[in-house]
Design an enzyme around this catalytic site. Structure first.
Site, PDB file in Angstrom:
ATOM      1  N   LYS A 709      77.595  54.763  52.547  1.00  0.00           N
ATOM      2  CA  LYS A 709      76.200  54.890  52.087  1.00  0.00           C
ATOM      3  C   LYS A 709      75.483  55.824  53.067  1.00  0.00           C
ATOM      4  O   LYS A 709      75.905  56.959  53.224  1.00  0.00           O
ATOM      5  CB  LYS A 709      75.567  53.511  52.009  1.00  0.00           C
ATOM      6  CG  LYS A 709      76.145  52.671  50.842  1.00  0.00           C
ATOM      7  CD  LYS A 709      75.457  51.339  50.739  1.00  0.00           C
ATOM      8  CE  LYS A 709      75.792  50.636  49.425  1.00  0.00           C
ATOM      9  NZ  LYS A 709      75.151  49.305  49.370  1.00  0.00           N
ATOM     10  N   GLY A 710      74.436  55.387  53.707  1.00  0.00           N
ATOM     11  CA  GLY A 710      73.751  56.274  54.646  1.00  0.00           C
ATOM     12  C   GLY A 710      72.890  55.443  55.569  1.00  0.00           C
ATOM     13  O   GLY A 710      72.485  54.328  55.226  1.00  0.00           O
ATOM     14  N   GLY A 712      70.444  57.181  57.886  1.00  0.00           N
ATOM     15  CA  GLY A 712      69.481  58.037  58.571  1.00  0.00           C
ATOM     16  C   GLY A 712      68.030  57.636  58.414  1.00  0.00           C
ATOM     17  O   GLY A 712      67.215  57.858  59.303  1.00  0.00           O
ATOM     18  N   GLU A 713      67.694  57.070  57.285  1.00  0.00           N
ATOM     19  CA  GLU A 713      66.278  56.836  57.013  1.00  0.00           C
ATOM     20  C   GLU A 713      65.921  55.364  56.850  1.00  0.00           C
ATOM     21  O   GLU A 713      64.764  54.964  57.017  1.00  0.00           O
ATOM     22  CB  GLU A 713      65.869  57.629  55.763  1.00  0.00           C
ATOM     23  CG  GLU A 713      65.902  59.120  56.025  1.00  0.00           C
ATOM     24  CD  GLU A 713      65.973  59.962  54.762  1.00  0.00           C
ATOM     25  OE1 GLU A 713      64.924  60.450  54.350  1.00  0.00           O
ATOM     26  OE2 GLU A 713      67.075  60.154  54.213  1.00  0.00           O
TER      27      GLU A 713
END
Ligand SMILES: Cc1cc2nc3c(=O)[nH]c(=O)nc-3n(C[C@H](O)[C@H](O)[C@H](O)COP(=O)(O)OP(=O)(O)OC[C@H]3O[C@@H](n4cnc5c(N)ncnc54)[C@H](O)[C@@H]3O)c2cc1C
Ligand code: SF4
Lengths: 746, 341
Positions: A709-710, A712-713
């Site tokens: 997934k991710g 960073g934010e």
């Protein structure tokens, strides 16, 4: 905690030994020794320095520039104004794709926002160019500007940021509302914010005949090359764009701005390389910001505390000439089980630069308001904030009805609450103390989508058993140089130390945008596939070669590991070098793509739970975040060290958004009053006493083959609301404006 | 940046009467030059003048104008006898800036009024007679005491607030010889039409700051600073307090406020009211109320007055509790008290 940190989620691809390791940054040594070169470090021979002159009014016209004085200054070579600036091939307002904002390239004398470029001065030294720009002493015909939500001009629109629909409705909010037992409303305003990357926007441009070399920090190398080419009227193949390292981007370096084009055009016009570096104060104008929002929420509850209806409206600003609306209301689309849901956005136009994507665009302010409204609703229902969120846990995405590809949020709540000690919370506001200080505990749910973009990559296995991997990724400090190499090493089935990574320039296959928290998933998938493609070619050579121990293993298959291919049907194996040598090949080259196939039929999000403790001085109103604990379910964690750093960074960003970050305008002039790092506050170490980010196991076979997934934010989301709610719990004062000022708490 | 000459003054004599802008640590002056607020034709670098010592003087201390802020803050004499000065210094700027910033430069640092820092705004302080750009603007950080429509700026120094509380004296040398001014009065208040006259005449230089013997004030002195960011931020309001307490009775009191006026604001009335009173919550509360006598908002900063009273109260309470053995890890922080568990 360590066990949790090390648990790895998986997609349906089994990775090798590299992904999942907490490797330190491969580029770390270059950075700490200063050997890593950033765009502004380049000093080609014959360099000219460029300085932008920027507008001191927010609306009106430039009536006079003292070009003669600037040109008379020793060292000044050229002054470009609307009278003589070289023109781009396209109109500055051309939108060749959705990520193009007006390219301010000195086409006319009008001023649309304070800080807008109005001239460019080229000189032999930076000092001479700066003084030349000052000597221009612009005179203006000024009009009264509008720069705040209160003054700005309303307009209706169908779309919000990135062309998404401005509104959504599912179910029947009005009917549900009239039948509901309780109605809870909340309004939250968020401030105008700036990215404040430590590396200012910079470009060094050099023409060699028809060939253009650009060094500029950039989050979307492939797309930017195309965009530059289109505005310059040249073929993309003529451009080499290098961006090996970015000193922070946060979205602002994903969007090009006119100054870059001006520097390139000046270099062509003058036949010399040109470097343009924005001054710190110029970072607060032409290169984007996060617009302020005014959000109103209504949550209607049934008698048991279930959400019957949820409505989220956002009013936000854009410039007078471009449209980017902070899509804050969308944060309510997919988080809580609201059977009836309505969201909307309303635009206002102001004399400001065009806002743009800034770390968790939409989600950051939207989540803040939603989480504060959720605490208001929990109070109305007489429930603990966590219990209330669990009661309204969405098993499917309420806005689409789709199942989640994976959703480890329950584990996040459990793990973070346990580590935090949430069970000890006393419900009543102002009921917890530490000495004379008020203590407050608050929480928020974090959520961020998992987009994928388009990426391509090459992976080449060489005769000596090493490999080269290639894709134009962007490392803004998040660790792409490292995490992507880990994935590629596993795709190739070799040790990461044997992998040479070529990245960060536009002659490589396009890695897509480093944004939307989708870079690792997208570029990583491309690299993995490229590696697998190279291995497939090797396997074909070996299994068809009677001289190979792998001959005939084709049916049972082979496995790549540590630079060797192993038969699946017995113990025999062979190193890559031998396969290539026997085939008389120097290399095999694999190609791979990274993208999501078709329209997803599942809702794909990272999730998290953030718990905050604040101390508030009851007399002075000063707030200190004394503990901040988050747990995140973000699919497969490629590198726990880097992921933790991203998550912590996001959470610290949340501290700033909750308590400090705010651009303050003078409403009369339209200029900012705090356009520097002394006046615009972001958190310092002393603001972050105790912080932890856990990741929980999450296995997502749908989001992409690698299960990534991710990270960073997502850390920003949840956190801002958690801090706001903690302040509310500490003081009994519901936050209605972020950042929360001491004055509002006394 | 405009072109300018640079000369280094090797002796005090060379600096006195020299035409140009004095350059000490440069942490303020160079910033102002870069943004076009200061445009000197000539810089006189005084950073190597032999004014870099802290000496004993008549029971007190005499601090050279070139002593770096960091050095004062770690000086054993200062820590033992003037702890509120050390705490004030350590609460300011950052470690890097404190290593560069000098005593003289700190006293002479310019206001952080954003309109002063913006050459496009009118500003009586930058350009006498041009008007005050801050009036009617974004004024959350502006003055509530001693201001006029001519100027509503505050002096940003933390150090000067503690110095004013300790009755420090500024030693000045100029073409006309030596003169001395109390720290408390060194920074002129604005007059009806402007920022007031400059604190120094052309050619004058600050050579030393003299601190008298603190006597019993040494044991009970603190500095407290309110700000949204725990470090690297100027005060919203701040206060220095020093008390001499005998058998629970206050024999002498010092109280000065920061962030409220164009100078560190000595609260004489409050000090008078404390004298002879028990070191009690009631005495401090009364004094804190007197501390801001005459305060009125100059814009959207009405909250500053109650905040200033409360920071004064906190400083007095902390001072009464006794200077801690070691300065807290977050110097002057609201959260650095023994009073919060
Ligand atoms: C980001 C930032 C944050 C800061 N935060 C704080 C804070 O929280 N609290 C705080 O108190 N301060 C703070 N400061 C200000 C800092 O304390 C001052 O910049 C510093 O003290 C100035 O000293 P200097 O030696 O560098 O002065 P310079 O910059 O060299 O000079 C400043 C002025 O003083 C004059 N001058 C210098 N020496 C003499 C002398 N001997 N005689 C006469 N005139 C002289 C110069 O001509 C010039 O006008 C901050 C500064 C920055 C940049
Ligand atoms: S308050 Fe003083 S310093 Fe600020 S603009 Fe007005 S006159 Fe200038």
């Amino acid at each position: 905690m360590d066990d949790l940190m090390n648990m790895q989620g998986q997609g349906h691809v089994r990775l090798g030994s590299s992904a999942g390791q907490a490797l330190t940054r491969r580029d770390g040594m270059l950075k700490v020794t200063g050997a890593a070169t950033y765009a502004a470090d380049n000093r080609p021979d014959g360099l000219l320095h460029a300085v932008l002159a920027t507008a001191g009014i927010a609306k009106g016209r430039v009536t006079h520039l003292d070009v003669a004085a600037a040109e008379a200054h020793p060292g000044v070579v050229k002054v470009y104004t609307p009278a003589n600036a070289p023109r781009t091939a396209l109109s500055p307002d051309e939108k060749i794709h959705p990520f193009v904002w007006r390219m301010e390239t000195l086409t006319d004398d009008s001023v649309r926002y304070a800080g807008q470029p109005i001239a460019l001065v080229l000189a032999e030294t930076l000092e001479a160019a700066a003084e030349g720009a000052r000597l221009l002493a612009p005179r203006y015909e000024a009009e009264v500007p509008r720069v705040t939500l209160d003054d700005a001009e309303p307009f209706e629109t169908d779309t919000t940021a990135f062309g998404r629909p401005a509104g959504h409705a599912s179910g029947d909010v009005d009917a549900a509302r009239s039948g509901a037992a309780r109605h809870v409303t909340a309004t939250v305003e968020t401030s105008q914010q700036y990215h404040n990357a430590i590396e200012p926007h910079a470009i060094t441009a050099r023409w060699d005949g028809d060939r253009l070399e650009i060094d500029t920090p950039n989050q979307a190398i492939g797309l930017s090359k195309q965009t530059f080419a289109a505005f310059l009227g040249i073929d993309p193949s003529q451009i080499l764009l290098r961006s090996p390292f970015l000193g922070g981007g946060f979205g602002s370096k994903a969007i090009l701005y006119g100054g870059q084009l001006l520097a390139i055009l000046a270099a062509r016009d003058l036949g010399r390389p040109v470097k343009l570096v924005l001054r710190r104060d110029q970072m607060y104008g032409p290169v984007g910001h996060r617009a302020p929002t005014r959000q109103s929420l209504q949550i209607d509850l049934d008698a048991e505390g279930n959400i019957a209806a949820l409505e989220h409206d956002t009013v936000t600003l854009t410039s007078t000439f471009d449209q980017f609306l902070e899509s804050a209301s969308n944060a309510s689309h997919s988080l809580y089980a609201a059977p009836n849901l309505r969201t909307s956005h309303h635009g206002r136009r102001a004399d400001v630069g065009t806002p743009g994507p800034m770390r968790a665009p939409g989600e950051a302010p939207g989540s803040a308001a939603l989480e504060i409204a959720m605490d208001a609703a929990a109070q109305a229902a007489g429930m603990d904030p966590l219990e209330f969120r669990l009661k309204n846990y969405a098993e499917t995405d309420p806005s689409t009805g789709m199942a989640f590809s994976s959703k480890g949020l329950r584990d996040c709540y459990t793990e973070a609450a346990k580590l935090f000690g949430w069970a000890e919370r006393s419900a009543a506001p102002r009921s917890m103390r530490q000495g004379r200080l008020l203590k407050g505990w608050g929480m928020g749910t974090a959520q961020f989508p998992c987009p994928m973009f388009q990426a391509a990559a090459h992976a080449t296995l060489r005769a000596d058993g090493t490999a080269v991997i290639e894709t134009s990724a962007a490392d803004m400090g998040q660790g792409a140089w490292t995490a992507l190499a880990q994935i590629a090493a596993d795709g190739l089935g070799i040790d990461i130390d044997k992998v040479e990574f070529r990245s960060g320039h536009s002659d490589l296959p396009d890695a897509g945008v480093a944004g939307g928290s989708g870079h690792t998933a997208t570029a990583g998938t491309a690299l993995f596939n490229a590696g697998a493609d190279a291995v497939r070619q090797l396997a074909e050579l070996a299994t068809n070669d009677p001289a190979s121990p792998l001959f005939g293993a084709g049916n049972a298959g082979v496995t790549a590991r540590s630079g060797r291919l192993y038969r699946n049907d017995d113990e025999r194996s062979e190193p890559y070098e031998d396969i290539l040598a026997r085939a008389g090949l120097d290399l095999v080259r694999g190609e791979g793509k990274g993208a999501r196939e078709g329209e997803p039929d599942r809702a794909m999000f990272s999730h998290g739970a953030v718990f905050a403790e604040v101390l508030v001085d009851p007399d002075l109103g000063q707030v200190r975040v004394s503990r901040l604990i988050g747990a995140f379910a973000a699919g497969r964690i490629v590198n726990p060290r880097l992921a933790r750093s991203q998550l912590l960074g996001g959470m610290i960003w949340g501290i700033g958004m909750a308590l400090q970050e705010e651009a303050v305008h003078d409403r009369r002039s339209g200029r900012l009053t705090n356009a520097d790092l002394a006046g615009y506050h972001v958190p310092v170490n002393a603001d972050v006493p105790m912080i932890e980010a856990l990741t929980v196991h999450e296995d997502d076979p749908y989001v992409n083959a690698l299960g990534i997934k991710g990270v960073g934010e997502i850390g920003v989301t949840g956190t801002v609301g958690a801090i706001g709610n903690a302040v509310w719990h500490a003081t009994g004062i519901q936050p209605t404006r972020l950042p929360i000022h001491p004055e509002s708490l006394i | 940046m405009n072109r300018f000459d640079y000369v280094r003054a090797e002796t005090l004599g060379a600096a006195i009467g020299a035409e140009g802008a004095l350059l000490a640590g440069g942490t303020n002056l160079l910033d102002l030059m870069k943004i076009g607020v200061a445009t000197p034709d000539r810089l006189i670098d005084i950073s190597r003048l032999p004014l870099d010592r802290i000496e004993q003087s008549g029971g007190g201390l005499r601090i050279g104008a070139m002593v770096r802020n960091a050095e004062i803050a770690r000086d054993p004499q200062v820590l033992a006898r003037y702890p509120a000065l050390a705490e004030a210094l350590l609460s300011g700027a950052s470690a890097q800036l404190r290593n560069a910033a000098t005593t003289g430069g700190n006293v002479m640092q310019a206001t952080r009024c954003s309109y002063f820092q913006d050459p496009l705004s009118p500003c009586n302080r930058r350009e006498p007679g041009s008007g005050c750009g801050a009036l009617g603007g974004a004024t959350r950080n502006h003055a509530v005491l001693g201001w006029t429509e001519g100027c509503i700026a505050v002096h940003p120094s933390d150090m000067c607030v503690a110095l004013a509380a300790y009755d420090a004296v500024v030693e000045i040398t100029g073409p006309g010889g030596l003169r001395e001014v109390a720290m408390e009065e060194f920074h002129p208040l604005p007059d009806a039409d402007g920022a007031g006259k400059p604190p120094l005449m052309p050619g004058e230089i600050i050579t030393h700051i003299r601190l008298p013997d603190p006597g019993a004030l040494a044991r009970n002195a603190r500095y407290v600073k309110l700000r949204e960011r725990t470090s690297f931020a100027f005060a919203i309001v701040s206060a220095a307090a020093a008390l001499a307490i005998e058998d629970g009775v206050i024999t002498e009191a010092r109280l000065a406020l920061g962030g409220v006026a164009a100078r560190p604001w000595r609260c004489r009335k409050a000090e008078e009211a404390l004298k002879g009173q028990p070191a009690s919550a009631e005495s401090f509360a009364r004094a804190a109320e007197l501390a801001t006598e005459g305060a009125r908002p100059s814009g959207d900063n009405a909250a500053k007055t109650p905040l200033a009273q409360r920071i004064a109260l906190r400083a007095l309470e902390r001072a009464a509790a006794g200077t801690p053995e070691r300065l807290p890890a977050l110097p002057a922080s609201v959260f650095a008290g023994d009073d919060n568990g």
